[in-house]
Motif scaffolding. Structure first.
Motif, PDB file in Angstrom:
ATOM      1  N   GLY A   1       0.794  -1.217   0.000  1.00  0.00           N
ATOM      2  CA  GLY A   1       0.000   0.000   0.000  1.00  0.00           C
ATOM      3  C   GLY A   1       0.827   1.268   0.000  1.00  0.00           C
ATOM      4  N   GLY A   2       2.107   1.144   0.216  1.00  0.00           N
ATOM      5  CA  GLY A   2       2.979   2.308   0.256  1.00  0.00           C
ATOM      6  C   GLY A   2       3.412   2.775  -1.126  1.00  0.00           C
ATOM      7  N   SER A   3       4.298   3.760  -1.116  1.00  0.00           N
ATOM      8  CA  SER A   3       4.765   4.367  -2.367  1.00  0.00           C
ATOM      9  C   SER A   3       6.288   4.466  -2.388  1.00  0.00           C
ATOM     10  CB  SER A   3       4.182   5.782  -2.515  1.00  0.00           C
ATOM     11  OG  SER A   3       2.776   5.751  -2.593  1.00  0.00           O
ATOM     12  N   LEU A   4       6.821   4.431  -3.580  1.00  0.00           N
ATOM     13  CA  LEU A   4       8.232   4.690  -3.822  1.00  0.00           C
ATOM     14  C   LEU A   4       8.354   5.439  -5.140  1.00  0.00           C
ATOM     15  CD1 LEU A   4      10.200   1.386  -3.031  1.00  0.00           C
ATOM     16  CD2 LEU A   4      10.395   3.566  -1.826  1.00  0.00           C
ATOM     17  N   ARG A   5       9.423   6.205  -5.264  1.00  0.00           N
ATOM     18  CA  ARG A   5       9.706   6.896  -6.515  1.00  0.00           C
ATOM     19  C   ARG A   5      11.092   6.492  -6.988  1.00  0.00           C
ATOM     20  NH1 ARG A   5       7.222  11.231  -8.898  1.00  0.00           N
ATOM     21  NH2 ARG A   5       8.444  12.458 -10.393  1.00  0.00           N
ATOM     22  N   LEU A   6      11.153   5.850  -8.133  1.00  0.00           N
ATOM     23  CA  LEU A   6      12.422   5.501  -8.747  1.00  0.00           C
ATOM     24  C   LEU A   6      12.848   6.613  -9.692  1.00  0.00           C
ATOM     25  CD1 LEU A   6      11.846   1.742  -9.639  1.00  0.00           C
ATOM     26  CD2 LEU A   6      12.620   2.743  -7.493  1.00  0.00           C
ATOM     27  N   SER A   7      14.147   6.831  -9.753  1.00  0.00           N
ATOM     28  CA  SER A   7      14.671   7.857 -10.646  1.00  0.00           C
ATOM     29  C   SER A   7      15.811   7.270 -11.463  1.00  0.00           C
ATOM     30  CB  SER A   7      15.153   9.056  -9.835  1.00  0.00           C
ATOM     31  OG  SER A   7      15.572  10.094 -10.687  1.00  0.00           O
ATOM     32  N   CYS A   8      15.861   7.637 -12.736  1.00  0.00           N
ATOM     33  CA  CYS A   8      16.929   7.212 -13.631  1.00  0.00           C
ATOM     34  C   CYS A   8      17.596   8.466 -14.176  1.00  0.00           C
ATOM     35  CB  CYS A   8      16.376   6.356 -14.766  1.00  0.00           C
ATOM     36  SG  CYS A   8      17.617   5.740 -15.910  1.00  0.00           S
ATOM     37  N   ALA A   9      18.846   8.659 -13.807  1.00  0.00           N
ATOM     38  CA  ALA A   9      19.606   9.810 -14.282  1.00  0.00           C
ATOM     39  C   ALA A   9      20.396   9.397 -15.511  1.00  0.00           C
ATOM     40  CB  ALA A   9      20.538  10.310 -13.191  1.00  0.00           C
ATOM     41  N   ALA A  10      20.191  10.136 -16.596  1.00  0.00           N
ATOM     42  CA  ALA A  10      20.838   9.812 -17.859  1.00  0.00           C
ATOM     43  C   ALA A  10      21.893  10.850 -18.209  1.00  0.00           C
ATOM     44  CB  ALA A  10      19.798   9.734 -18.965  1.00  0.00           C
ATOM     45  N   SER A  11      22.967  10.383 -18.838  1.00  0.00           N
ATOM     46  CA  SER A  11      24.009  11.278 -19.317  1.00  0.00           C
ATOM     47  C   SER A  11      24.586  10.730 -20.611  1.00  0.00           C
ATOM     48  CB  SER A  11      25.103  11.444 -18.253  1.00  0.00           C
ATOM     49  OG  SER A  11      25.696  10.192 -17.972  1.00  0.00           O
ATOM     50  N   GLY A  12      25.390  11.555 -21.271  1.00  0.00           N
ATOM     51  CA  GLY A  12      25.940  11.148 -22.561  1.00  0.00           C
ATOM     52  C   GLY A  12      25.135  11.741 -23.699  1.00  0.00           C
ATOM     53  N   ARG A  13      25.096  11.043 -24.824  1.00  0.00           N
ATOM     54  CA  ARG A  13      24.378  11.532 -25.999  1.00  0.00           C
ATOM     55  C   ARG A  13      22.889  11.236 -25.857  1.00  0.00           C
ATOM     56  NH1 ARG A  13      26.209  10.144 -31.794  1.00  0.00           N
ATOM     57  NH2 ARG A  13      24.443  11.558 -32.102  1.00  0.00           N
ATOM     58  N   LEU A  14      22.146  12.244 -25.535  1.00  0.00           N
ATOM     59  CA  LEU A  14      20.714  12.080 -25.293  1.00  0.00           C
ATOM     60  C   LEU A  14      19.865  12.694 -26.397  1.00  0.00           C
ATOM     61  CD1 LEU A  14      20.711  12.948 -21.488  1.00  0.00           C
ATOM     62  CD2 LEU A  14      20.822  10.684 -22.534  1.00  0.00           C
ATOM     63  N   ASP A  15      20.503  13.328 -27.376  1.00  0.00           N
ATOM     64  CA  ASP A  15      19.762  14.093 -28.359  1.00  0.00           C
ATOM     65  C   ASP A  15      18.900  13.236 -29.266  1.00  0.00           C
ATOM     66  OD1 ASP A  15      22.014  14.129 -31.022  1.00  0.00           O
ATOM     67  OD2 ASP A  15      22.545  13.420 -29.028  1.00  0.00           O
ATOM     68  N   SER A  16      19.257  11.966 -29.452  1.00  0.00           N
ATOM     69  CA  SER A  16      18.465  11.101 -30.335  1.00  0.00           C
ATOM     70  C   SER A  16      17.704  10.031 -29.565  1.00  0.00           C
ATOM     71  CB  SER A  16      19.376  10.431 -31.370  1.00  0.00           C
ATOM     72  OG  SER A  16      19.929  11.385 -32.249  1.00  0.00           O
ATOM     73  N   THR A  17      17.390  10.324 -28.328  1.00  0.00           N
ATOM     74  CA  THR A  17      16.665   9.350 -27.512  1.00  0.00           C
ATOM     75  C   THR A  17      15.268   9.130 -28.070  1.00  0.00           C
ATOM     76  OG1 THR A  17      17.919   9.984 -25.550  1.00  0.00           O
ATOM     77  CG2 THR A  17      15.866   8.782 -25.211  1.00  0.00           C
ATOM     78  N   LYS A  18      14.912   7.888 -28.252  1.00  0.00           N
ATOM     79  CA  LYS A  18      13.592   7.505 -28.770  1.00  0.00           C
ATOM     80  C   LYS A  18      12.629   7.196 -27.628  1.00  0.00           C
ATOM     81  CE  LYS A  18      13.186   3.481 -30.824  1.00  0.00           C
ATOM     82  NZ  LYS A  18      13.270   2.427 -31.860  1.00  0.00           N
TER      83      LYS A  18
END
Length: 116
Positions: free
Chosen positions: A14-31
């Motif tokens: 019943g609880g909550s969590l927040r996952l986070s994904c930090a991205a770096s590098g070449r992100l300009d063509s991320t699909k």
């Protein structure tokens, strides 16, 4: 592309969590970016994804409970998980895909344990 996942932990049902994904590098063509999970003795399952147009998709078991979001430049992709159930227990992995590559990039897993 380098991905760093964080936010896992132990939470009661019943609880909550927040996952986070930090991205770096070449992100300009991320699909797209998103989250898979893998529980013991189960295959890897796509949990949620978000595309460059902002379109989102979820596996049926998390619809209405999980929300995926990202910042405009793909620096962060978050997964807000509410109303957690024991069956959500798994190692969660973030991933990224680019338009100009067949490679899927992975972050390290972060463990989510839902237990009383």
């Amino acid at each position: 592309v380098q991905l760093q996942a964080s936010g896992g932990g132990l939470v009661q049902p019943g609880g909550s969590l927040r996952l986070s994904c930090a991205a770096s590098g070449r992100l300009d063509s991320t699909k797209s970016m998103g989250w898979y999970r893998q529980a013991p003795e189960r295959g890897r399952e796509l949990v949620a994804s978000i595309t460059n147009t902002g379109s989102t998709s979820y596996t049926d078991s998390v619809k209405g409970r999980f929300t995926i979001s990202r910042d405009f430049a793909w620096h962060t992709v978050d997964l807000q998980m509410n109303s957690l159930k024991s069956e959500d227990t798994a190692v969660y992995y973030c991933y990224a895909e680019r338009f100009d590559s067949m490679v899927k990039y992975w972050g390290q897993g972060t463990l989510v344990t839902v237990s009383s």
